[in-house]
Design a protein around this motif. Structure first.
Motif, PDB file in Angstrom:
ATOM      1  N   SER A   6       0.806  -1.219   0.000  1.00 13.09           N
ATOM      2  CA  SER A   6       0.000   0.000   0.000  1.00 13.09           C
ATOM      3  C   SER A   6       0.839   1.270   0.000  1.00 13.09           C
ATOM      4  O   SER A   6       0.297   2.369  -0.019  1.00 13.09           O
ATOM      5  N   GLY A   7       2.161   1.125   0.037  1.00 10.64           N
ATOM      6  CA  GLY A   7       3.042   2.290  -0.009  1.00 10.64           C
ATOM      7  C   GLY A   7       3.300   2.937   1.334  1.00 10.64           C
ATOM      8  O   GLY A   7       3.963   3.969   1.403  1.00 10.64           O
ATOM      9  N   GLN A   8       2.826   2.339   2.434  1.00 11.79           N
ATOM     10  CA  GLN A   8       3.097   2.907   3.756  1.00 11.79           C
ATOM     11  C   GLN A   8       4.507   2.584   4.222  1.00 11.79           C
ATOM     12  O   GLN A   8       5.040   3.260   5.091  1.00 11.79           O
ATOM     13  N   ALA A  48     -10.594  -3.618   9.431  1.00 13.68           N
ATOM     14  CA  ALA A  48      -9.329  -3.043   9.897  1.00 13.68           C
ATOM     15  C   ALA A  48      -8.296  -3.033   8.784  1.00 13.68           C
ATOM     16  O   ALA A  48      -7.585  -2.039   8.582  1.00 13.68           O
ATOM     17  N   PHE A  49      -8.199  -4.128   8.038  1.00 14.92           N
ATOM     18  CA  PHE A  49      -7.254  -4.198   6.920  1.00 14.92           C
ATOM     19  C   PHE A  49      -7.586  -3.161   5.853  1.00 14.92           C
ATOM     20  O   PHE A  49      -6.687  -2.527   5.281  1.00 14.92           O
ATOM     21  N   PHE A  50      -8.894  -2.996   5.573  1.00 16.06           N
ATOM     22  CA  PHE A  50      -9.282  -2.033   4.539  1.00 16.06           C
ATOM     23  C   PHE A  50      -8.922  -0.613   4.956  1.00 16.06           C
ATOM     24  O   PHE A  50      -8.396   0.173   4.155  1.00 16.06           O
ATOM     25  N   ILE A  51      -9.178  -0.270   6.207  1.00 14.12           N
ATOM     26  CA  ILE A  51      -8.906   1.089   6.675  1.00 14.12           C
ATOM     27  C   ILE A  51      -7.404   1.355   6.736  1.00 14.12           C
ATOM     28  O   ILE A  51      -6.927   2.423   6.329  1.00 14.12           O
ATOM     29  N   PHE A  52      -6.629   0.369   7.228  1.00 16.03           N
ATOM     30  CA  PHE A  52      -5.198   0.597   7.430  1.00 16.03           C
ATOM     31  C   PHE A  52      -4.383   0.431   6.147  1.00 16.03           C
ATOM     32  O   PHE A  52      -3.443   1.175   5.893  1.00 16.03           O
ATOM     33  N   PHE A  53      -4.758  -0.579   5.328  1.00 15.53           N
ATOM     34  CA  PHE A  53      -3.983  -0.857   4.124  1.00 15.53           C
ATOM     35  C   PHE A  53      -4.674  -0.380   2.850  1.00 15.53           C
ATOM     36  O   PHE A  53      -4.023   0.127   1.936  1.00 15.53           O
ATOM     37  N   GLY A  54      -5.998  -0.585   2.775  1.00 13.56           N
ATOM     38  CA  GLY A  54      -6.718  -0.291   1.542  1.00 13.56           C
ATOM     39  C   GLY A  54      -6.890   1.184   1.270  1.00 13.56           C
ATOM     40  O   GLY A  54      -6.600   1.663   0.164  1.00 13.56           O
ATOM     41  N   MET A  85      -5.679   3.691  -1.897  1.00 14.07           N
ATOM     42  CA  MET A  85      -6.641   4.331  -2.792  1.00 14.07           C
ATOM     43  C   MET A  85      -6.525   5.856  -2.758  1.00 14.07           C
ATOM     44  O   MET A  85      -6.724   6.522  -3.774  1.00 14.07           O
ATOM     45  N   THR A  86      -6.237   6.407  -1.580  1.00  8.22           N
ATOM     46  CA  THR A  86      -6.244   7.861  -1.414  1.00  8.22           C
ATOM     47  C   THR A  86      -4.858   8.478  -1.319  1.00  8.22           C
ATOM     48  O   THR A  86      -4.703   9.683  -1.508  1.00  8.22           O
ATOM     49  N   GLY A  87      -3.846   7.654  -0.981  1.00  7.25           N
ATOM     50  CA  GLY A  87      -2.502   8.183  -0.792  1.00  7.25           C
ATOM     51  C   GLY A  87      -2.285   8.797   0.574  1.00  7.25           C
ATOM     52  O   GLY A  87      -1.217   9.321   0.864  1.00  7.25           O
ATOM     53  N   ILE A  88      -3.307   8.744   1.450  1.00  6.58           N
ATOM     54  CA  ILE A  88      -3.203   9.318   2.798  1.00  6.58           C
ATOM     55  C   ILE A  88      -2.861   8.207   3.777  1.00  6.58           C
ATOM     56  O   ILE A  88      -3.584   7.219   3.899  1.00  6.58           O
TER      57      ILE A  88
END
Length: 727
Positions: A333-335, A582-588, A592-595
């Motif tokens: 996810s680029g984090q 939790a996975f969607f909020i933290f990774f997804g 998608m938004t770059g934030i």
């Protein structure tokens, strides 16, 4: 008066034109061209030990700029990025060992050739069997993917009867030749010549094959004056002999490799970081590669290696220990900029990630209980059950040999489950990476390894494919330096050597094999984990109350569209498992938004959304439990809907809701354990980290269970007293 104004206006206009003309002339004289080049394509462009870009291309363009009186802004962006930069007019030209082809001539205008390339074969210097292409029959030959060398090998494979192996990078190809995984390699002859000059123990054999020449490029139909300047400057350099001096400085024919000095081999190349700080994600509990010691400090082979490499290469490191699966998703996810976690390099992973050179050659080994004398070979496993962790090399090996040796395979999610299964006798043997088993034995696990280990894969440092190439280069250069100085062996032996057990035991002042020793040595970490659990539960539940009450009121509203919105929200949130949410909020969402969302904030958002949906239903049920006649009576007396809800219905409904709110709070408190999946170090995750270091899973999880029991009992009692006061 009008005449004076007109003359003044004319005067200022003339001054402006003259100023503009002067500025334009000055600007033309001072014009700077933006030139793109590759990041690493020695000897044409590469960084020297001081971090400066040098090479044939770099020196040529600098000398031509001096000769022709213009300035350049050299931008090492990588080959593909430079091509895109020229095509999008962000760059004026590019010089990057670029072959002139018919396809490229459709979109680029090229200069005169500044280097006539060619491809050649290289073999190990000690190899006396291969002297021509005819000697390649039955052997394996390598080239880099998508190069002229790869095309040449494909065209001549049937003729000479060799097998082909392709590599993404030159260093991987050179390592394959050094390790005898391939018997010969093909590459551009100046690249091979530079590799030999830099210490690679190769020699060039066979005839040099012609290939397309290299040239300077601009976008088709643009910057023609730059192309003319390049050609004119190149002619002057060739006439003066400067051109030959530049080539001879970097390109060796291979005949003088014996004179290479040891200093040129051992000198570490310094790579320039492109970011202020690099975030590297890792596992949270994979001793001896990364684990938390009794003082709450992370250590291990991976941690020490990367820390020293960051010091040697001069970049800032921000480590995040969030677990293996969470680290992979964080990288995707680029984090995370990179990942180090005892990660085996496989073909499947290479499709998604770029890897460094191998920093550890792993292996897998069978272990049994210390008092088990029945198993001394694989043949003794007949009719028995052998365990391994899911998705590991050990699991794959066991599955592929289960029929051969007639044993059953049982998979476990975590190491502590696997080791406990051997301890209690639910499996007869287990298989894991040999350094992990060795560390567990050193930490007091009653195990032994009756069979020699199997060779395994190689561990590598990873980045997302196509991202942060400089980070891979810095890791590789630092790793080479550590191996040359012997510091690499010191780090590895600290954790896997024979003295590691005594060193670790001396580091901890208390015996952690007892429950009291575990508490005494780890109570600060346990209390911190408990505090994080309480904060997660209280903050998320307070926010969930606000959100849940709003949607609960919407649910019973006489306005239809409000009821619809509330119904959709509740159905969506209740229909998604909380771990998936939790996975969607933290990774997804960041993908998608770059934030980027911090793990703790993501945990609170997840818990809030999940609890609010259930609270909304509690509110709806509480309001509907108030007899409908009270609403009708109130409305008949002239009170509006809002006043009736505020003064009559809600006071009664709240008393009905409170027991359910208390129950939901307890559920939210327990649900904090799920948030550990995204790396939040709450109480359960703290326990996992302690287990990874001590291997005392039974005692640690008993302590955590008691802590949860005491916490939930206290909070439930407080909530019940509040309930009584309200009623």
């Amino acid at each position: 008066m009008k005449k004076n104004k007109f003359l003044m206006y004319l005067f200022f206009m003339l001054v402006g034109i003259l100023t503009l003309g002067f500025a334009s002339t000055n600007e033309a004289a001072e014009k700077t061209y933006k030139i793109g080049t590759d990041l690493t394509f020695a000897p044409f462009e590469f960084q020297d030990s001081s971090g400066e870009y040098v090479g044939v291309d770099v020196d040529l363009i600098n000398e031509i700029a001096k000769e022709e009186g213009f300035k350049i802004d050299l931008r090492p962006l990588g080959f593909d990025s430079s091509i895109q930069g020229v095509q999008s007019n962000q760059l004026d030209g590019m010089i990057a060992g670029m072959s002139v082809t018919k396809e490229r001539e459709k979109t680029f205008d090229f200069s005169d050739s500044y280097f006539d390339g060619g491809i050649q074969m290289a073999i190990q210097a000690s190899d006396n069997e291969i002297s021509s292409y005819d000697d390649l029959s039955g052997k394996t030959v390598a080239a880099k993917v998508g190069t002229q060398s790869a095309s040449f090998l494909e065209e001549n494979q049937d003729k000479y009867g060799y097998s082909i192996k392709n590599y993404d990078a030159a260093d991987a190809m050179y390592n394959a030749l050094n390790n005898n995984n391939v018997q010969a390699i093909f590459d551009d002859y100046p690249v091979l010549g530079y590799a030999i000059t830099s210490g690679q123990d190769f020699k060039l054999v066979g005839d040099q094959q012609e290939s397309n020449p290299y040239a300077f490029a601009v976008k088709k139909g643009e910057n023609s004056e730059l192309l003319k300047k390049f050609n004119a400057g190149l002619k002057k350099l060739k006439a003066s002999g400067k051109y030959d001096e530049i080539l001879n400085e970097y390109i060796s024919t291979g005949s003088d490799n014996a004179t290479t000095t040891s200093s040129s081999v051992s000198e570490m190349k310094k790579i320039t970081p492109l970011k202020d700080s690099y975030t590297v994600v890792s596992d949270s509990a994979f001793a001896p590669f990364e684990y938390e010691d009794a003082d709450g400090v992370y250590k291990g082979i991976d941690v020490d290696l990367l820390t020293r490499i960051a010091e040697l290469q001069g970049f800032t490191l921000d480590m995040k220990y969030i677990g293996f699966s969470a680290a992979l998703q964080s990288l995707d996810s680029g984090q995370g900029d990179g990942m180090i976690a005892g990660m085996t390099m496989t073909d499947e992973r290479k499709a998604n990630y770029d890897f460094s050179d191998s920093y550890f050659d792993s292996g897998i080994q069978l272990a049994v209980a210390e008092d088990n004398d029945d198993i001394k070979s694989y043949d003794d496993l007949a009719g028995k059950t052998v365990g391994a962790k899911v998705g590991t090399e050990s699991s794959d090996w066991l599955q592929s040999h289960a029929k051969e040796y007639d044993f059953d395979v049982k998979n476990f999610d975590t190491a502590d489950q696997l080791y406990d299964a051997v301890k209690v006798g639910s499996i007869d043997a287990m298989m894991d990476d040999y350094p992990v088993i060795g560390y567990a034995i050193n930490q007091g696990q009653a195990l032994k390894t009756p069979i020699e280990r199997e060779s395994g894969g190689q561990y590598g440092f990873a980045v997302k494919k196509g991202s942060n190439p400089e980070l891979i280069e810095m890791f590789n250069e630092g790793l080479k330096e550590l191996k040359q100085t012997g510091e690499y062996d010191e780090i590895v032996n600290t954790y896997i050597g024979n003295e590691s057990s005594s060193e670790n035991s001396n580091a901890d002042s208390v015996d952690e094999s007892t429950i009291w020793g575990l508490i005494k040595n780890n109570y600060p970490a346990l209390l911190e984990g408990l505090w994080n659990t309480i904060v997660l539960a209280l903050v998320s539940f307070a926010l969930a109350l606000i959100l849940g009450v709003i949607f609960g009121l919407f649910r019973v509203s006489p306005i239809g569209w409000l009821r619809t919105i509330a119904g959709i929200y509740i159905d969506i949130i209740r229909g998604i498992p909380m771990m998936v949410l939790a996975f969607f909020i933290f990774f997804g969402l960041p993908g998608m938004t770059g934030i980027t969302i911090p793990d703790f904030a993501a945990g609170i958002i997840t818990l809030t959304l999940n609890a609010s949906a259930y609270i909304a239903e509690i509110v709806r049920g509480g309001i509907n439990a108030v007899p409908v006649g009270q609403m009708e009576a109130s409305r008949s007396l002239g009170l509006g809907y809002n006043k009736t809800m505020q003064k009559i219905v809600l006071p009664q409904a709240v008393k009905i809701m409170i027991p359910s709110f208390i129950n939901q709070f307890v559920i939210s408190l327990k649900d904090t354990t799920i948030i550990s999946a995204i790396g939040v170090v709450e109480l359960l995750q703290t326990g996992k980290i302690i287990v990874a270091r001590t291997t005392q899973s039974s005692y640690v999880y008993l302590i955590i269970a008691i802590m949860y029991l005491v916490l939930i009992t206290i909070l439930t009692k407080l909530a019940n007293r509040l309930d009584k006061k309200v009623k």
